[in-house]
Design an enzyme around this catalytic site. Structure first.
Site, short mmCIF file in Angstrom:
data_model
loop_
_atom_site.label_atom_id
_atom_site.label_comp_id
_atom_site.label_asym_id
_atom_site.label_seq_id
_atom_site.Cartn_x
_atom_site.Cartn_y
_atom_site.Cartn_z
N GLN A 1 1.03 -1.13 0.02
CA GLN A 1 -0.10 0.15 -0.31
C GLN A 1 0.90 1.28 -0.08
O GLN A 1 0.14 2.23 -0.16
CB GLN A 1 -0.97 0.05 1.32
N GLU B 1 -5.33 -2.09 14.34
CA GLU B 1 -5.77 -1.11 13.23
C GLU B 1 -7.13 -0.55 13.91
O GLU B 1 -7.95 -1.32 14.27
CB GLU B 1 -5.85 -1.81 11.76
N TYR C 1 -12.80 -1.77 12.43
CA TYR C 1 -13.50 -0.63 11.94
C TYR C 1 -15.01 -0.18 12.04
O TYR C 1 -15.39 0.74 12.16
CB TYR C 1 -13.24 -0.66 10.43
N TRP D 1 -4.72 3.16 11.76
CA TRP D 1 -4.52 3.01 10.46
C TRP D 1 -5.02 4.12 9.89
O TRP D 1 -6.12 4.52 9.81
CB TRP D 1 -5.46 1.83 10.06
N GLU E 1 -5.66 1.97 -1.31
CA GLU E 1 -6.57 1.40 -0.58
C GLU E 1 -7.23 0.18 -1.35
O GLU E 1 -8.46 0.00 -1.82
CB GLU E 1 -7.71 2.48 -0.32
N TRP E 2 -6.40 -0.66 -1.68
CA TRP E 2 -6.81 -1.90 -2.52
C TRP E 2 -7.58 -1.54 -3.42
O TRP E 2 -7.46 -0.75 -4.66
CB TRP E 2 -7.29 -3.00 -1.32
N ASN F 1 -1.64 -10.71 7.97
CA ASN F 1 -2.83 -9.57 8.51
C ASN F 1 -3.97 -9.94 8.11
O ASN F 1 -4.36 -10.16 7.00
CB ASN F 1 -2.34 -8.36 7.74
N GLU F 2 -5.08 -10.15 8.92
CA GLU F 2 -6.49 -10.29 8.71
C GLU F 2 -6.71 -11.64 7.61
O GLU F 2 -7.06 -11.71 6.46
CB GLU F 2 -6.80 -8.99 7.93
N HIS G 1 0.98 -9.12 4.06
CA HIS G 1 -0.26 -8.37 3.99
C HIS G 1 -0.61 -8.10 2.68
O HIS G 1 -0.89 -7.11 2.02
CB HIS G 1 0.18 -6.87 4.69
#
Ligand code: PNW
Length: 440
Positions: free
Chosen positions: A22, A351, A294, A397, A404-405, A166-167, A122
């Protein structure tokens, strides 16, 4: 900010987070291609087909960026290493330039008194491994452990903490079921395999790093609180299933050595043979648990194939991502994670943040929504701590506006504004407010 550093226990760590693809810029310095480059090149996947080839050019500007981390008074910096930069083919011969970069980056953090907190994956999978089936192929768990050994063999002696993945929900579900991230599949069987392999890869990487003598190894999950759209048993069950495959699957695997039955009911037939035999590795001891938080989702049942539910629009104010602002969800997760999964282990909010419509005017970026969001979530962290949950740190974050992907460069999560033509960095008002809170 309403909070001060002294509102939190002695030793509570404040940090900010980024990820390699990113921010760094890719496709140079000996790095190999990744599945995000090919995913982004396929029309329809990413806003304006943007990719991470330049991003924030952090690869060449990391000293300036770490100066910003240090000047704000952060204790820690959560970054990720790029598998394709370290091992251009995904396995085999390492790229010396890539290893040198992470070595310089690590030393640059230490010189500034910043604790390095690394993530190994990530999301930018080396393309040669994607071509072999990526997370659908069980062999990836060995390739990943080998990569963990190569990169941590070089910088592991100086890490404050490390998490392999990550995630996992994003790696598995978002990428293989919803098709929103690379490799962009919509396939239940691929999803089930990825859901299992990503956790086995986590466990194998932890074991590999233990073999190097490393400590303070953890896992980082993303959580969304699931709220039923109404109080019918069908809606409650739909939210429970969402909670199962989004949140509990990964926690259950890593901390309790078991998957939630409500998810197995729909997925078990697609799991690899003898999947239970992998739990000793999946649930190998970790030292901390990271939560990325989030938003929540409001869920109602529908007549579509499994999982037979959908998200409906909730009533709360939303960020630019369309995500409802729901700080209670962070509190709920901190409490529940400790009670049902992690017990005495430290929890870290790895995050938390939001996208907002930030523009530079006369050298100033006013982002009151970010200040409010951080304040409200930190108040919930504080409440959980007061009630005995061992929360040891909080990361915003993100340091910088970045890639942003699937949403390209359109959504800005940074404490620092980045102008994507000139690459100029402008600290936003949230950055200044945090600086006063952390240093004041
Ligand atoms: C996190 N979703 O991911 C990531 O760790 C970051 O890389 C990312 O920039 C940040 O959140 C903000 O999005 C998510 O679509 C990305 O549900 C997308 C989703 C969830 C998490």
């Amino acid at each position: 900010m309403q909070f001060k550093r002294s509102d939190f226990p002695e030793g509570f760590l404040f940090g900010t987070a980024t990820s390699s693809y990113q921010i760094e810029g890719h496709g140079f310095g000996g790095a190999g291609p990744t599945h995000w480059d090919s995913f982004a090149a396929t029309p329809g996947n990413v806003v304006r087909a943007e990719n991470g080839s330049r991003a924030c050019d952090h690869y060449h500007r990391y000293e300036e960026d770490l100066d910003l981390v240090a000047a704000a008074g952060f204790d820690c910096y959560r970054f990720s290493t790029s598998w394709a930069r370290v091992l251009p083919e995904g396995r085999g011969t390492p790229n010396p330039e890539g290893l040198d970069f992470y070595d310089r980056l690590t030393d640059a953090m230490l010189e500034r008194g910043i604790k390095p907190c690394a993530t190994l994956y990530h999301w930018e999978l080396p393309q040669p491994l994607a071509d072999l089936g990526g997370w659908r192929n069980r062999d990836i768990t060995n390739w990943f452990a080998d990569y963990a050994e190569v990169i941590m063999g070089r910088i592991g002696d100086r890490m404050h903490s490390v998490a392999p993945i990550n995630e996992p929900w994003c790696v598995a579900w978002l990428s293989h079921f919803l098709g929103h991230h690379a490799p962009g599949l919509r396939d239940i069987r691929a999803t089930a395999r990825a859901m299992h392999h990503v956790l086995l890869g986590h466990g194998r990487a932890i074991e590999a790093m233990r073999g190097l003598g490393m400590k303070n190894l953890g896992a980082v999950f993303n959580f969304e609180w699931a709220t039923p759209a109404d109080d019918t048993p069908e809606a409650i069950r739909a939210a429970e299933l969402y909670d199962g495959y989004y949140n509990r699957w990964y926690l259950g695997g890593v901390f309790n050595g078991a998957y939630p039955q409500i998810v197995l009911d729909g997925l078990e037939q697609h799991l690899p043979k003898n999947w239970q035999d992998d739990f000793p590795t999946i649930s190998t001891q970790v030292d901390w648990c990271g939560l990325n938080y989030y938003t929540r989702k409001v869920i109602k049942p529908n007549n579509q194939p499994w999982p037979s539910h959908e998200e409906v629009e909730g009533p709360l104010p939303k960020t630019l991502m369309g995500w409802e602002i729901y700080p209670e969800g962070l509190y709920n997760f901190l409490k529940r994670t400790q009670a049902e999964y992690t017990r005495d282990l430290p929890l870290i909010v790895t995050e938390n943040g939001l996208a907002s419509p930030d523009v530079v005017a006369n050298g100033v970026v006013d982002d009151p929504a970010r200040i409010d969001y951080i304040n409200r979530h930190l108040a919930k962290v504080r409440q959980a701590i007061d009630e005995g949950v061992p929360v040891d740190g909080y990361f915003v974050w993100s340091l910088l506006d970045n890639y942003e992907w699937a949403l390209g460069y359109e959504k800005r999560f940074g404490l620092v504004h980045v102008h994507f033509e000139t690459l100029e960095r402008t600290p936003k008002n949230s950055y200044h407010a945090l600086t006063s809170a952390l240093k004041g």
